[in-house]
Scaffold this active site. Structure first.
Site, short mmCIF file in Angstrom:
data_model
loop_
_atom_site.label_atom_id
_atom_site.label_comp_id
_atom_site.label_asym_id
_atom_site.label_seq_id
_atom_site.Cartn_x
_atom_site.Cartn_y
_atom_site.Cartn_z
CG ASP A 147 44.95 -8.52 72.61
OD1 ASP A 147 45.37 -7.34 72.48
OD2 ASP A 147 45.04 -9.26 73.31
CE LYS A 148 46.07 -9.46 62.48
NZ LYS A 148 47.20 -9.62 61.65
#
Length: 319
Positions: A147-148
């Site tokens: 995830d970012k």
């Protein structure tokens, strides 16, 4: 009489996937094919069903297989596509945070705050940045995703054959991943095995979220308590499957969401921790362990906890 010629309008393309593109995500295939077409346009084409795989709709994350037939709608490509802009902070991390590299793959200590690939609203990510700063490297593909806002070990293949091998290892139990996470609340059990199936959903605004549902895919995570604090608990999370947002959803399902998780956490809890300096999801891909796909050597890579997260832990009151 003067006549002017006009360029032929773009036509529908029917493309058969060969070995070179097998195992590639549909979005990455289209982005490489449609040079200069905005990623937002590509994602919209897939979402609206203009792109078809074997005459059926497909998700952008669909892994192409050899022999698949992809319908690509008429779309003009730019003669001179705009260059990908890589943020300075990301470029520095790409050049200075490689944990390991050989001729088949590399392991990057990904910083938080950067997407692993471009998409809707994001022009570029880690993989686009790597391709730009290494133009001589003809093949670079993500083996898996983070995830970012998740930091830590990210595996990237430099050969199609290696990508296939590593994907096979991920599908089985050939690659062990461990994460560090700070859970809100006092997680009292020494170990907790979670076996709760997960189902992907899409909200009205197009955002992805995941729920625990018997209609979902089997999903397993082992949580091990490392250090209890007055208002939180540091745990090690070992996902035995690789579902989207798996650790985050399983932690929230237990009643102990990850600190800083704006999607699956509690608003008031996040607000309390934000006031203490926690500005992002406290989830870190600490370790990757697997056998080298080429020579059989046992490998283990560790990414230290980022300084900002370590400093926040140092300020917590241990129990």
């Amino acid at each position: 009489m003067n006549t002017t010629s006009t360029p032929n309008p773009p036509q529908v393309q029917w493309l058969t996937i060969g070995e070179a593109n097998a195992e590639q995500r549909l979005d990455n295939f289209l982005i490489s094919l449609l040079k200069g077409v905005p990623k937002t346009r590509i994602y919209r084409m897939v979402r609206k069903g203009e792109v078809r795989v074997n005459k059926a709709r497909a998700d952008v994350s669909y892994k192409l297989a050899e022999g698949d037939v992809v319908r690509v709608p008429p779309v003009r490509t730019a003669d001179h596509p705009d260059a990908v802009i890589v943020q300075p902070g990301l470029k520095f991390s790409l050049e200075n945070h490689i944990l390991y590299e050989d001729d088949g793959f590399l392991v990057l200590n990904k910083p938080a705050g950067f997407a692993v690939h471009g998409g809707s609203g994001i022009q570029s990510g880690v993989i686009e940045g790597l391709r730009q700063i290494r133009p001589a490297q003809k093949f670079l593909e993500l083996v898996h995703r983070l995830d970012k806002d998740t930091s830590g070990c990210l595996l990237i293949a430099k050969k199609r054959s290696v990508l296939k091998q590593l994907h096979e290892m991920f599908r089985g139990d050939g690659i062990q991943k461990t994460y560090l996470a700070l859970l809100a609340g006092q997680f009292t059990r020494k170990k907790q095995w979670v076996d709760a199936p997960l189902l992907k959903n899409v909200g009205r605004g197009g955002e992805r979220f995941v729920i625990v549902s018997q209609a979902g895919k089997p999903s397993e995570t082992l949580f091990t308590r490392l250090q209890p604090y007055k208002t939180a608990t540091l745990v090690r999370a070992e996902p035995k499957t690789g579902r989207t947002h798996q650790i985050r959803v399983h932690a929230a399902w237990l009643g102990f969401p990850i600190v800083g998780d704006e999607r699956y956490g509690a608003v008031e809890t996040n607000k309390t921790f934000s006031q203490k300096g926690y500005k992002r999801l406290f989830l870190h891909a600490e370790q990757l362990a697997f056998t080298h796909p080429g020579n059989g050597t046992k490998l283990q890579f560790n990414a230290p906890l980022p300084d900002d997260l370590q400093q926040l832990l140092n300020n917590e009151e241990p129990l």
